[in-house]
Write a protein that holds these residues in place. Structure first.
Motif, PDB file in Angstrom:
ATOM      1  N   ALA A 190      53.983 -37.940  -4.987  1.00 29.07           N
ATOM      2  CA  ALA A 190      52.894 -38.888  -5.249  1.00 29.07           C
ATOM      3  C   ALA A 190      52.019 -39.118  -4.020  1.00 29.07           C
ATOM      4  CB  ALA A 190      53.472 -40.220  -5.725  1.00 29.07           C
ATOM      5  N   GLY A 191      52.549 -38.839  -2.843  1.00 25.10           N
ATOM      6  CA  GLY A 191      51.796 -39.065  -1.618  1.00 25.10           C
ATOM      7  C   GLY A 191      50.508 -38.274  -1.564  1.00 25.10           C
ATOM      8  N   GLU A 192      50.543 -37.049  -2.033  1.00 24.25           N
ATOM      9  CA  GLU A 192      49.355 -36.192  -1.986  1.00 24.25           C
ATOM     10  C   GLU A 192      48.261 -36.736  -2.899  1.00 24.25           C
ATOM     11  OE1 GLU A 192      46.624 -33.466  -1.060  1.00 24.25           O
ATOM     12  OE2 GLU A 192      48.528 -33.837  -0.020  1.00 24.25           O
ATOM     13  N   SER A 193      48.624 -37.160  -4.113  1.00 26.41           N
ATOM     14  CA  SER A 193      47.626 -37.707  -5.034  1.00 26.41           C
ATOM     15  C   SER A 193      47.076 -39.024  -4.499  1.00 26.41           C
ATOM     16  CB  SER A 193      48.238 -37.912  -6.423  1.00 26.41           C
ATOM     17  OG  SER A 193      49.353 -38.779  -6.364  1.00 26.41           O
ATOM     18  N   TYR A 194      47.925 -39.805  -3.838  1.00 32.68           N
ATOM     19  CA  TYR A 194      47.483 -41.069  -3.247  1.00 32.68           C
ATOM     20  C   TYR A 194      46.433 -40.796  -2.163  1.00 32.68           C
ATOM     21  CZ  TYR A 194      47.669 -45.413  -0.537  1.00 32.68           C
ATOM     22  OH  TYR A 194      47.333 -46.558   0.147  1.00 32.68           O
ATOM     23  N   ARG A 195      46.701 -39.839  -1.291  1.00 35.08           N
ATOM     24  CA  ARG A 195      45.749 -39.504  -0.220  1.00 35.08           C
ATOM     25  C   ARG A 195      44.440 -38.983  -0.802  1.00 35.08           C
ATOM     26  NH1 ARG A 195      50.691 -37.989   2.143  1.00 35.08           N
ATOM     27  NH2 ARG A 195      50.567 -35.883   1.290  1.00 35.08           N
ATOM     28  N   HIS A 196      44.542 -38.170  -1.841  1.00 38.66           N
ATOM     29  CA  HIS A 196      43.346 -37.633  -2.508  1.00 38.66           C
ATOM     30  C   HIS A 196      42.497 -38.781  -3.055  1.00 38.66           C
ATOM     31  CE1 HIS A 196      41.686 -34.483  -5.606  1.00 38.66           C
ATOM     32  NE2 HIS A 196      40.738 -35.187  -5.040  1.00 38.66           N
ATOM     33  N   ALA A 197      43.156 -39.759  -3.695  1.00 29.57           N
ATOM     34  CA  ALA A 197      42.430 -40.888  -4.280  1.00 29.57           C
ATOM     35  C   ALA A 197      41.746 -41.731  -3.209  1.00 29.57           C
ATOM     36  CB  ALA A 197      43.399 -41.752  -5.087  1.00 29.57           C
ATOM     37  N   VAL A 198      42.433 -41.985  -2.100  1.00 30.88           N
ATOM     38  CA  VAL A 198      41.860 -42.784  -1.015  1.00 30.88           C
ATOM     39  C   VAL A 198      40.640 -42.075  -0.426  1.00 30.88           C
ATOM     40  CG1 VAL A 198      42.244 -43.679   1.319  1.00 30.88           C
ATOM     41  CG2 VAL A 198      43.993 -43.990  -0.444  1.00 30.88           C
TER      42      VAL A 198
END
Length: 270
Positions: free
Chosen positions: A94-102
């Motif tokens: 989930a960390g990668e999708s979180y960074r993408h969203a930010v």
């Protein structure tokens, strides 16, 4: 200009018209005309993300929705989702999708999030995850609450879909932006309270059928209560985990057998 996204919206609107869906939308002015924002949406049906994008068109903007990675892996929907710049969510990373969203928020995009993470079987608000608050806080953007009511009548979890001409009324209400606090937990609690109030306001003006599956028990329907719905979600999640574990074990077993045969063949060949 985004011709593909715009075309998809045009196709969707044509389908909605064919279904006779009757939209009532209020609060569109709360969606910022420029700059990033998290659009937090309640989740009662599979079509929610298609309806949630409609209000943003009042300001000629597009919402980048966070969606399961499996949707992007599909050979048909995957290219479409990527073309519209939606954000894949891999629950294993989930960390990668979180960074993408930010990053998308910081670049001025609207990012659509379902804080409940999954469809509510009770049609009441489930507990919220803190991801929306954390993203907004890190990116320095507001959270715009949105509630949709009526979409569960079209297609929801555990019930047949109704994609023909149903003339279903669907209400969408957008609330004033919530400014994130230093504490994601406090922001999440405030967001939940705001969206629950909005949902109850929308429900007051909606005609509900007594005993209908799509009506919350609180309003005289036959939908399961929160505890019953949460228990069913837990049961389904446990079954899903067990199935994935069996599949993983089977893959590893096949790999071991293949490796054993290869070693034996190699030994004979020597």
């Amino acid at each position: 200009m985004e011709p593909f996204y715009r075309t998809i919206i045009g196709v969707a609107r044509t389908l909605f018209a064919a279904q006779g869906l009757k939209f009532t939308i209020t609060g569109e002015e709360h969606i910022p005309a420029t700059g990033g924002a998290v659009i937090a949406i309640n989740h009662t049906g599979y079509m929610d993300f298609t309806y949630a994008g409609i209000p943003a068109r009042a300001t000629k903007r597009y919402i980048r929705f966070m969606a399961k990675k499996e949707v992007f892996d599909n050979k048909i929907s995957g290219p479409m989702m990527r073309a519209m710049k939606h954000i894949p969510v891999d629950r294993g990373d989930a960390g990668e999708s979180y960074r993408h969203a930010v990053e998308s928020l910081r670049s001025g995009e609207l990012v659509g999030v379902f804080p409940e993470e999954t469809i509510s079987r009770s049609f009441e608000l489930k507990d919220f995850r803190s991801g929306a608050a954390r993203m907004a806080l890190e990116a320095g953007v507001p959270i715009v609450p949105m509630v949709i009511w009526g979409s569960q009548r079209v297609w929801t979890k555990g019930h047949p879909k109704h994609l023909g001409r149903t003339n279903t009324p669907i209400v969408i209400k957008i609330g004033a932006p919530v400014v994130p606090h230093e504490s994601p937990a406090e922001t999440t609690a405030e967001l939940h309270k705001v969206m629950e109030t909005m949902l109850h306001e929308v429900q007051q003006g909606y005609r509900h059928e007594a005993g209908a599956y799509w009506v919350p028990r609180r309003l005289g329907g036959s939908a399961p209560g929160r505890e019953e719905a949460d228990a069913e979600d837990a049961r389904v999640a446990a079954e899903r985990r067990a199935r994935k574990e069996r599949e993983r074990a089977e893959r590893e077993g096949r790999g071991e057998r293949t490796g054993h045969r290869t070693r034996r063949s190699g030994t004979i060949g020597w």
